[in-house]
Design a protein around this motif. Structure first.
Motif, short mmCIF file in Angstrom:
data_model
loop_
_atom_site.label_atom_id
_atom_site.label_comp_id
_atom_site.label_asym_id
_atom_site.label_seq_id
_atom_site.Cartn_x
_atom_site.Cartn_y
_atom_site.Cartn_z
N ASN A 194 0.84 -1.29 -0.03
CA ASN A 194 -0.10 -0.07 0.02
C ASN A 194 0.94 1.28 0.15
N ALA A 195 1.97 1.19 0.85
CA ALA A 195 2.87 2.33 0.79
C ALA A 195 3.44 2.60 -0.65
N GLN A 196 3.79 1.50 -1.19
CA GLN A 196 4.31 1.67 -2.75
C GLN A 196 3.19 2.26 -3.61
N ASN A 197 2.14 1.74 -3.43
CA ASN A 197 0.81 2.19 -4.17
C ASN A 197 0.71 3.58 -4.10
N ILE A 198 0.63 4.13 -2.93
CA ILE A 198 0.51 5.55 -2.82
C ILE A 198 1.64 6.48 -3.12
N PHE A 199 2.82 5.87 -3.11
CA PHE A 199 3.98 6.59 -3.47
C PHE A 199 3.61 6.78 -5.10
N TRP A 200 3.69 5.48 -5.83
CA TRP A 200 3.68 5.54 -7.18
C TRP A 200 2.50 6.28 -7.80
N LEU A 201 1.43 6.40 -6.89
CA LEU A 201 0.11 7.29 -7.33
C LEU A 201 0.83 8.79 -7.32
N GLY A 202 1.32 9.24 -6.48
CA GLY A 202 1.76 10.62 -6.39
C GLY A 202 2.75 10.78 -7.36
N ARG A 203 3.67 9.81 -7.87
CA ARG A 203 4.48 9.98 -9.08
C ARG A 203 3.52 10.04 -10.47
N TYR A 204 2.75 9.35 -10.71
CA TYR A 204 2.07 9.18 -11.74
C TYR A 204 0.99 10.53 -11.82
N LEU A 205 0.54 10.81 -11.10
CA LEU A 205 -0.28 12.05 -11.28
C LEU A 205 0.36 13.25 -11.28
N THR A 206 1.76 13.39 -10.82
CA THR A 206 2.43 14.37 -11.00
C THR A 206 3.03 14.37 -12.58
N ARG A 207 3.36 13.13 -12.88
CA ARG A 207 3.80 12.99 -14.24
C ARG A 207 2.88 13.47 -15.20
N ILE A 208 1.55 13.12 -14.99
CA ILE A 208 0.49 13.52 -15.91
C ILE A 208 0.32 14.90 -15.83
N GLN A 209 0.45 15.56 -14.79
CA GLN A 209 0.23 17.17 -14.50
C GLN A 209 1.03 17.82 -15.38
N TYR A 210 2.26 17.39 -15.04
CA TYR A 210 3.39 18.18 -15.87
C TYR A 210 3.17 18.07 -17.15
N LEU A 211 2.85 16.74 -17.92
CA LEU A 211 2.72 16.53 -19.39
C LEU A 211 1.56 17.36 -19.70
N CYS A 212 0.58 17.63 -19.20
CA CYS A 212 -0.58 18.41 -19.49
C CYS A 212 -0.10 19.66 -19.52
N SER A 213 0.72 20.33 -18.84
CA SER A 213 1.12 21.48 -18.68
C SER A 213 2.14 21.82 -20.02
N GLN A 214 2.74 20.83 -20.35
CA GLN A 214 3.34 21.06 -21.67
C GLN A 214 2.82 20.82 -23.11
N PHE A 215 1.69 19.78 -22.90
CA PHE A 215 0.99 19.60 -24.20
C PHE A 215 0.23 20.40 -24.67
N PRO A 216 -0.05 20.77 -26.11
CA PRO A 216 0.79 20.16 -26.85
C PRO A 216 2.05 20.89 -27.19
N PHE A 217 3.24 19.98 -27.43
CA PHE A 217 4.56 20.50 -27.70
C PHE A 217 4.62 21.09 -29.10
N LYS A 218 4.95 22.45 -29.17
CA LYS A 218 5.20 23.37 -30.38
C LYS A 218 6.46 23.64 -30.82
N ASN A 219 7.43 23.71 -29.75
CA ASN A 219 8.61 23.77 -30.23
C ASN A 219 9.53 22.57 -30.40
N ASN A 220 10.19 22.24 -31.53
CA ASN A 220 10.94 21.15 -31.75
C ASN A 220 11.98 20.91 -30.75
#
Length: 202
Positions: free
Chosen positions: A7-33
């Motif tokens: 359970n500790a691993q699950n909550i840890f990785w949930l924090g990682r995945y949500l943070t990863r998605i949130q950052y990707l959302c802030s960058q998408f769509p990429f416009k600069n090559n």
């Protein structure tokens, strides 16, 4: 509450995945090559410009896509049923259903899931969730050569609180990473995080 190691691993990785998605959302769509290539190289993605990276992120078969990252987060949430409060799980389940009906809601749903989990009152849940968030941020900052001062400061407080919980395997490795935040020391510290989960028992 004391968590099972899984359970500790699950909550840890949930924090990682949500943070990863949130950052990707802030960058998408990429416009600069150049920015797209920097991101692709940092995360070992086979993209050669902004357009190909955007296509990859939208391709549900690709591991780095919104869809796959969200599925990882969703699986971790379902594995935490019975660990997080019944009210939080019900809210999260409703949010997940919204995103499954319309993939365009994934970014908004991840933000709302994050808010629900940060409102959980159990200290260990909060600590491991926050640890996952900050470890994901630091990983990305090291890969992309972004400033990490605030993240390191936040992690310092989390490590101290975990140490107060009797999880004393982190401070030495953390001290090395804090002095010189690079990939080698980050992965060394990550190994200590993995061993930390073995100390978490019901």
């Amino acid at each position: 509450m004391i968590l099972l190691s899984t359970n500790a691993q699950n909550i840890f990785w949930l924090g990682r995945y949500l943070t990863r998605i949130q950052y990707l959302c802030s960058q998408f769509p990429f416009k600069n090559n150049t920015s797209a290539l920097d991101y692709a190289h940092a995360f070992c993605l086979p993209a050669f410009d902004a357009s190909s990276l955007n296509e990859m992120i939208l391709d549900s078969e690709q591991p780095a896509s919104f869809h796959q990252q969200f599925q990882n987060a969703k699986n971790n949430i379902y594995d935490l049923r019975g660990v997080i409060s019944a009210q939080s799980f019900a809210e999260l389940n409703q949010l997940l259903q919204q995103a499954e009906k319309n993939a365009g809601f994934i970014c908004d749903v991840c933000d709302e899931c994050n808010d629900v989990l940060e409102a959980e009152e159990d200290e260990l849940l909060f600590l491991f969730f926050s640890l996952g968030q900050k470890m994901e941020q630091l990983d990305r900052q090291i890969r992309l050569k972004q400033t990490s001062v605030q993240t390191l400061h936040a992690l310092d407080g989390l490590i101290e609180r975990l140490d107060q919980q009797g999880m004393a395997s982190l401070p030495d490795a953390w001290g090395e990473l804090k002095k010189q935040p690079d990939s080698m020391r980050y992965y060394h510290f990550s190994d200590h995080i993995d061993s930390l989960f073995e100390m978490v028992r019901l």
